[in-house]
Write a protein that holds these residues in place. Structure first.
Motif, PDB file in Angstrom:
ATOM      1  N   UNK A  99       3.801  15.901 -46.549  1.00  0.00           N
ATOM      2  CA  UNK A  99       5.213  16.240 -46.704  1.00  0.00           C
ATOM      3  C   UNK A  99       5.821  15.346 -47.766  1.00  0.00           C
ATOM      4  N   UNK A 100       6.893  14.657 -47.423  1.00  0.00           N
ATOM      5  CA  UNK A 100       7.510  13.723 -48.355  1.00  0.00           C
ATOM      6  C   UNK A 100       6.904  12.326 -48.267  1.00  0.00           C
ATOM      7  N   UNK A 101       6.035  12.121 -47.321  1.00  0.00           N
ATOM      8  CA  UNK A 101       5.415  10.809 -47.138  1.00  0.00           C
ATOM      9  C   UNK A 101       4.126  10.707 -47.946  1.00  0.00           C
ATOM     10  N   UNK A 102       3.761   9.462 -48.287  1.00  0.00           N
ATOM     11  CA  UNK A 102       2.504   9.173 -48.961  1.00  0.00           C
ATOM     12  C   UNK A 102       1.712   8.193 -48.109  1.00  0.00           C
ATOM     13  N   UNK A 103       0.427   8.480 -47.901  1.00  0.00           N
ATOM     14  CA  UNK A 103      -0.462   7.610 -47.146  1.00  0.00           C
ATOM     15  C   UNK A 103      -1.636   7.261 -48.045  1.00  0.00           C
ATOM     16  N   UNK A 104      -1.976   5.987 -48.112  1.00  0.00           N
ATOM     17  CA  UNK A 104      -3.012   5.549 -49.047  1.00  0.00           C
ATOM     18  C   UNK A 104      -4.005   4.614 -48.355  1.00  0.00           C
ATOM     19  N   UNK A 105      -5.129   5.126 -47.861  1.00  0.00           N
ATOM     20  CA  UNK A 105      -6.185   4.228 -47.377  1.00  0.00           C
ATOM     21  C   UNK A 105      -6.836   3.504 -48.566  1.00  0.00           C
ATOM     22  N   UNK A 106      -7.217   2.255 -48.367  1.00  0.00           N
ATOM     23  CA  UNK A 106      -7.805   1.486 -49.462  1.00  0.00           C
ATOM     24  C   UNK A 106      -8.818   0.484 -48.935  1.00  0.00           C
TER      25      UNK A 106
ATOM     26  N   UNK B 109      10.250   8.419 -46.934  1.00  0.00           N
ATOM     27  CA  UNK B 109      11.698   8.464 -47.116  1.00  0.00           C
ATOM     28  C   UNK B 109      12.394   8.806 -45.801  1.00  0.00           C
ATOM     29  N   UNK B 110      13.521   8.133 -45.549  1.00  0.00           N
ATOM     30  CA  UNK B 110      14.307   8.390 -44.340  1.00  0.00           C
ATOM     31  C   UNK B 110      15.722   8.755 -44.791  1.00  0.00           C
ATOM     32  N   UNK B 111      16.023  10.011 -44.772  1.00  0.00           N
ATOM     33  CA  UNK B 111      17.315  10.463 -45.274  1.00  0.00           C
ATOM     34  C   UNK B 111      17.374  10.355 -46.780  1.00  0.00           C
ATOM     35  N   UNK B 112      18.596  10.241 -47.316  1.00  0.00           N
ATOM     36  CA  UNK B 112      18.779  10.197 -48.758  1.00  0.00           C
ATOM     37  C   UNK B 112      18.876   8.774 -49.300  1.00  0.00           C
ATOM     38  N   UNK B 113      19.048   7.795 -48.432  1.00  0.00           N
ATOM     39  CA  UNK B 113      19.312   6.431 -48.880  1.00  0.00           C
ATOM     40  C   UNK B 113      18.152   5.484 -48.639  1.00  0.00           C
ATOM     41  N   UNK B 114      17.457   5.656 -47.525  1.00  0.00           N
ATOM     42  CA  UNK B 114      16.462   4.672 -47.088  1.00  0.00           C
ATOM     43  C   UNK B 114      15.042   5.143 -47.379  1.00  0.00           C
ATOM     44  N   UNK B 115      14.215   4.193 -47.837  1.00  0.00           N
ATOM     45  CA  UNK B 115      12.787   4.443 -48.029  1.00  0.00           C
ATOM     46  C   UNK B 115      12.009   3.277 -47.425  1.00  0.00           C
ATOM     47  N   UNK B 116      11.038   3.599 -46.572  1.00  0.00           N
ATOM     48  CA  UNK B 116      10.210   2.585 -45.927  1.00  0.00           C
ATOM     49  C   UNK B 116       8.829   2.555 -46.574  1.00  0.00           C
ATOM     50  N   UNK B 117       8.336   1.340 -46.853  1.00  0.00           N
ATOM     51  CA  UNK B 117       6.990   1.127 -47.391  1.00  0.00           C
ATOM     52  C   UNK B 117       6.296   0.077 -46.538  1.00  0.00           C
ATOM     53  N   UNK B 118       5.044   0.305 -46.246  1.00  0.00           N
ATOM     54  CA  UNK B 118       4.350  -0.660 -45.415  1.00  0.00           C
ATOM     55  C   UNK B 118       2.862  -0.683 -45.642  1.00  0.00           C
ATOM     56  N   UNK B 119       2.237  -1.762 -45.194  1.00  0.00           N
ATOM     57  CA  UNK B 119       0.789  -1.936 -45.262  1.00  0.00           C
ATOM     58  C   UNK B 119       0.306  -2.534 -43.951  1.00  0.00           C
ATOM     59  N   UNK B 120      -0.801  -2.030 -43.449  1.00  0.00           N
ATOM     60  CA  UNK B 120      -1.480  -2.610 -42.296  1.00  0.00           C
ATOM     61  C   UNK B 120      -2.960  -2.671 -42.634  1.00  0.00           C
ATOM     62  N   UNK B 121      -3.534  -3.875 -42.599  1.00  0.00           N
ATOM     63  CA  UNK B 121      -4.909  -4.037 -43.057  1.00  0.00           C
ATOM     64  C   UNK B 121      -5.596  -5.156 -42.292  1.00  0.00           C
TER      65      UNK B 121
END
Length: 239
Positions: A100-107, A150-162
């Motif tokens: 969808x509008x989200x991006x997931x990146x395994x690395x 993206x969360x709504x029109x203003x907020x964007x969350x980015x994260x990493x778990x490794x």
């Protein structure tokens, strides 16, 4: 752990950097001057969802130390000078998945490096010390997930778990002795690096206007014997 490689980075980069900093421990009457100069190179390839990146750097270190010793009935001052070298190479393979509008990146990322510091003999009086040369070889293997939502029109969350696996030398140690009695050596141990640790990162970016954004972030490294947590806040104004 090499940082996640955003797709916006150019396919290759080279850089040179000189740095200088002073470190003072007033309670111990000690200070040091550290000068570093080095350079690095980086290259990345992004095709479809596949990303490949690799690079490395080399840095030279000049170290000067100062100690003031004040004891009942005894006072002395010492100066020590030495130099060292550090080098590291790293590589990363990732794949970006659109959900969808989200991006997931395994690395999966790996790095390896070597550090050496020449021996040091202080000049001064009876309290002068000698330090043996030090050599360390270390490496890491890290695997995990990056995500951006993206969360709504203003907020964007980015994260990493490794998860990170530490290889090579994990127990830094300095061998010291009085210059007048080098046979009476003793060791000072640094903090041991955990063999396995969990790495986490979370960033929340608020795009308030076209030229104004606020970012709040957390970074953590959690191991069996050591943990490290940090937080940051950034305000960006574009003209």
């Amino acid at each position: 752990m090499p940082p996640p490689v955003p797709a916006a980075l150019p396919p290759s980069t080279t850089a040179l950097w000189p740095t200088s900093r002073d470190v003072t421990i007033a309670a111990r009457g000690s200070a040091s001057e550290v000068e570093q100069a080095g350079g690095g190179a980086y290259a990345a390839l992004n095709t479809g969802g596949l990303g490949i990146a690799l690079g490395g750097y080399l840095t030279e270190v000049d170290l000067r130390t100062f100690r003031a010793i004040n004891l009942p009935g005894f006072a002395d001052s010492t100066v020590g000078v030495t130099e060292g070298e550090g080098r590291q190479a790293f590589a990363e393979v990732s794949y970006t998945i659109e959900a969808g509008k989200a991006l997931i990146r395994p690395f999966v990322a790996g790095s390896g490096g070597r550090f050496k510091l020449d021996g040091l003999t202080e000049t001064g009086g009876a309290a002068a010390l000698t330090m043996r040369a030090q050599r360390y070889s270390t490496g890491t293997v890290t695997g995990g997930l990056d995500a951006a939502v993206p969360v709504g029109k203003v907020l964007r969350l980015n994260g990493t778990l490794a998860a990170r696996r530490q290889l090579g030398d994990r127990d830094p140690q300095a061998i010291l002795a009085l210059a007048a009695g080098p046979q009476q050596a003793f060791a000072i141990d640094g903090g041991q690096l955990d063999k396995t640790a969990l790495a986490a990162r979370l960033d929340a970016q608020f795009d308030l206007e076209d030229n104004l954004s606020i970012s709040l972030g957390y970074t953590g490294l959690i191991g069996k014997t050591q943990t490290d947590h940090s937080a940051r806040a950034t305000v960006s104004v574009r003209f």
